[in-house]
Design an enzyme around this catalytic site. Sequence first.
Site, PDB file in Angstrom:
ATOM      1  N   TRP A 116       0.830  -1.202   0.000  1.00  0.00           N
ATOM      2  CA  TRP A 116       0.000   0.000   0.000  1.00  0.00           C
ATOM      3  C   TRP A 116       0.870   1.261   0.000  1.00  0.00           C
ATOM      4  O   TRP A 116       1.785   1.406   0.807  1.00  0.00           O
ATOM      5  CB  TRP A 116      -0.894   0.044   1.217  1.00  0.00           C
ATOM      6  CG  TRP A 116      -1.960  -0.994   1.400  1.00  0.00           C
ATOM      7  CD1 TRP A 116      -2.701  -1.159   2.535  1.00  0.00           C
ATOM      8  CD2 TRP A 116      -2.450  -1.982   0.476  1.00  0.00           C
ATOM      9  NE1 TRP A 116      -3.614  -2.180   2.375  1.00  0.00           N
ATOM     10  CE2 TRP A 116      -3.475  -2.703   1.115  1.00  0.00           C
ATOM     11  CE3 TRP A 116      -2.115  -2.318  -0.834  1.00  0.00           C
ATOM     12  CZ2 TRP A 116      -4.168  -3.751   0.493  1.00  0.00           C
ATOM     13  CZ3 TRP A 116      -2.793  -3.372  -1.464  1.00  0.00           C
ATOM     14  CH2 TRP A 116      -3.798  -4.062  -0.804  1.00  0.00           C
ATOM     15  N   TYR A 161      -9.673 -16.106  -4.876  1.00  0.00           N
ATOM     16  CA  TYR A 161      -9.987 -16.542  -3.519  1.00  0.00           C
ATOM     17  C   TYR A 161     -11.150 -17.522  -3.548  1.00  0.00           C
ATOM     18  O   TYR A 161     -12.296 -17.166  -3.267  1.00  0.00           O
ATOM     19  CB  TYR A 161     -10.310 -15.337  -2.620  1.00  0.00           C
ATOM     20  CG  TYR A 161      -9.109 -14.494  -2.310  1.00  0.00           C
ATOM     21  CD1 TYR A 161      -8.139 -14.960  -1.427  1.00  0.00           C
ATOM     22  CD2 TYR A 161      -8.925 -13.270  -2.918  1.00  0.00           C
ATOM     23  CE1 TYR A 161      -7.008 -14.204  -1.150  1.00  0.00           C
ATOM     24  CE2 TYR A 161      -7.806 -12.501  -2.644  1.00  0.00           C
ATOM     25  CZ  TYR A 161      -6.838 -12.974  -1.759  1.00  0.00           C
ATOM     26  OH  TYR A 161      -5.722 -12.231  -1.498  1.00  0.00           O
ATOM     27  N   TRP A 179      -0.622 -13.937  -1.733  1.00  0.00           N
ATOM     28  CA  TRP A 179      -1.166 -13.205  -0.585  1.00  0.00           C
ATOM     29  C   TRP A 179      -1.041 -14.118   0.625  1.00  0.00           C
ATOM     30  O   TRP A 179      -1.802 -15.071   0.729  1.00  0.00           O
ATOM     31  CB  TRP A 179      -2.635 -12.827  -0.815  1.00  0.00           C
ATOM     32  CG  TRP A 179      -3.170 -11.987   0.312  1.00  0.00           C
ATOM     33  CD1 TRP A 179      -3.709 -12.440   1.482  1.00  0.00           C
ATOM     34  CD2 TRP A 179      -3.205 -10.566   0.388  1.00  0.00           C
ATOM     35  NE1 TRP A 179      -4.063 -11.394   2.288  1.00  0.00           N
ATOM     36  CE2 TRP A 179      -3.771 -10.220   1.640  1.00  0.00           C
ATOM     37  CE3 TRP A 179      -2.793  -9.538  -0.467  1.00  0.00           C
ATOM     38  CZ2 TRP A 179      -3.962  -8.902   2.044  1.00  0.00           C
ATOM     39  CZ3 TRP A 179      -2.987  -8.229  -0.062  1.00  0.00           C
ATOM     40  CH2 TRP A 179      -3.562  -7.923   1.178  1.00  0.00           C
ATOM     41  N   GLU A 194      -3.223 -11.536  -6.458  1.00  0.00           N
ATOM     42  CA  GLU A 194      -3.541 -12.016  -5.109  1.00  0.00           C
ATOM     43  C   GLU A 194      -4.087 -13.431  -5.215  1.00  0.00           C
ATOM     44  O   GLU A 194      -5.022 -13.679  -5.974  1.00  0.00           O
ATOM     45  CB  GLU A 194      -4.602 -11.139  -4.418  1.00  0.00           C
ATOM     46  CG  GLU A 194      -4.121  -9.793  -3.923  1.00  0.00           C
ATOM     47  CD  GLU A 194      -5.152  -9.123  -3.012  1.00  0.00           C
ATOM     48  OE1 GLU A 194      -5.955  -9.852  -2.371  1.00  0.00           O
ATOM     49  OE2 GLU A 194      -5.169  -7.879  -2.935  1.00  0.00           O
ATOM     50  N   ASN A 233      -7.012  -0.800  -4.943  1.00  0.00           N
ATOM     51  CA  ASN A 233      -7.093  -2.185  -4.524  1.00  0.00           C
ATOM     52  C   ASN A 233      -8.538  -2.675  -4.628  1.00  0.00           C
ATOM     53  O   ASN A 233      -9.421  -2.164  -3.938  1.00  0.00           O
ATOM     54  CB  ASN A 233      -6.599  -2.344  -3.087  1.00  0.00           C
ATOM     55  CG  ASN A 233      -6.838  -3.740  -2.543  1.00  0.00           C
ATOM     56  OD1 ASN A 233      -6.472  -4.735  -3.161  1.00  0.00           O
ATOM     57  ND2 ASN A 233      -7.500  -3.822  -1.392  1.00  0.00           N
ATOM     58  N   GLU A 234      -8.767  -3.651  -5.492  1.00  0.00           N
ATOM     59  CA  GLU A 234     -10.058  -4.323  -5.657  1.00  0.00           C
ATOM     60  C   GLU A 234     -11.201  -3.343  -5.913  1.00  0.00           C
ATOM     61  O   GLU A 234     -12.227  -3.332  -5.233  1.00  0.00           O
ATOM     62  CB  GLU A 234     -10.350  -5.222  -4.460  1.00  0.00           C
ATOM     63  CG  GLU A 234      -9.337  -6.336  -4.321  1.00  0.00           C
ATOM     64  CD  GLU A 234      -9.657  -7.367  -3.269  1.00  0.00           C
ATOM     65  OE1 GLU A 234      -9.206  -8.526  -3.413  1.00  0.00           O
ATOM     66  OE2 GLU A 234     -10.361  -7.017  -2.298  1.00  0.00           O
TER      67      GLU A 234
END
Length: 540
Positions: A194, A392, A475, A433, A311-312
Amino acid sequence: MYLASKCSWFNNNCVNMINTQREKPKLLGYKTKMSSIHLLVIMSIFWLSFVVGKSSSNSVCADDNSVDIGLSVPDGVVAPDQHFGGGGPASVESSTTNYLSSTSSSDEYGLEDGDFDDLLGSEQEWEMVSRKGNQFVILPTSMSKQQDTVRPFYVNGFNTYWLMLFAADDSTKGKVSQIFQEASSVGLTVCRTWAFNDGGWRALQKSPGVYDEDIFKALDFVLSEAKKYKIRLVMSLVNNWESYGGKSQYVKWGKEFAGLTNLTSDDDFFTHPTLRTYYKNHVKTLLNRVNTFTNVTYKNDPTIFAWELMNEARCSSDPSGDTLQAWIQEMAMHVKSIDPNHLLEIGVEGFYGPLTPDRVQLNPNKVAQQVGTDFIRNHQALGIDFASVHMYADSWISPSVSNAHIKFVTSWMKSHIEDAEKKLGGMPVIFSEFGVSVRDSGYNASFRDTLISTVYKTILDSTKKGGSGAGSLLWQIFPEDTEYMNDGYAIVLSKSPATSNIISLHSTRLMLFNSRCSWRCRWVCSKKKNALPSVDVDDQ
């Protein structure tokens, strides 16, 4: 990764813990380096193997299936519908063993784990990573260098999002050096982290355009340490989620500092001119920052692999995707107007949207189609250099690990690689990720290793065919004594020798592949105008 729960806990409870004095960083598995003569002999053997002919099973770039880098993970590594418990089924163990003991190991090339500096070149100039076609490449910075010194750059990397925060405190600063040291020892070359913390505790940006210089110096330190260990950074510019501020903080600022009482949704971040200006100003400040340790402006620093818009990124208030697409296009052009040299990516998870009805069935669930993103459309925006995808299965498919997770990951990767090649004009794609949580029902280390091996196998299958699979980022990787930051996905390399071996072997294969392709093209491709050291050079 959705970080709200863990980061809320962190912000509320970790102030005292993070200030606790940590033990001195430890080396992880460093071994004696090869001599320059040893390396010269190895590279000479590489070159001679290319000159002798294309029939050798290990020759690079001979035909579509010529790059034999010793990867052997069976397609059916897990029995159908097999759920995991205890130590896991025998097929998982055998797949991991197969990956590690395959015929083309690092030992075959006279290398030991940790000898990655020799492949990178200890005297190699630190140059900007760029893109040519569906490959990342390292371009020479000197005008005196010839085109044939262009080197391919395939990514094996990781996420550690909290580096700036740890660097801001003397008691935890050493952990930043430690994680880079340990990651470098297993050949990881890119870290995603970040470059934001908006409002709240240890904020980088305390209010719109107002920065904490001490936190900025901490980010400077992260960059300077990354370069020491030859690790490049993907720098994310804002969060979609509330953790570390995110778009919701920008909305709060709009109400507090600009009197925007008509803001009703966090998604107003994407549409309101004042909030868009706040974001643009942050981008401008960050990119023009001069590092207090290196005296290099961020926008000129080769240590930065790429910028990430968000991010996302999601905009659920507009499932059509129009709102987010307009924001992506505007901000991509803004970043490129300041920094045309670095790579740029969006940071989306890779969900397919309404404009690709033939692909939505590949989404993990129906909700994925309604969050305002569209993988193909998003990455057609001008200024976007490569695609990003997250994976994920334990969050999207089911919380209990099973063979369905492995099948989903394989299908998800192949579909995005195919789309990057056919729908995005040959764009590199990074699976930025992926992981599995120790908190998942039925979790065991063998399943995690199988998941990682599956991702690495799919990347290498693409690489050896000249495809768009350009790399992956785990990740996430943590050093020891940072468990209080763990969201369940963290891998501590020193405590996970089998996983570390898988990562190290994949790094070796990618680096040897990069090195062999580069050497071959210097000798064989130099006669071709604007020759690029491609994965597939059968046409030569």
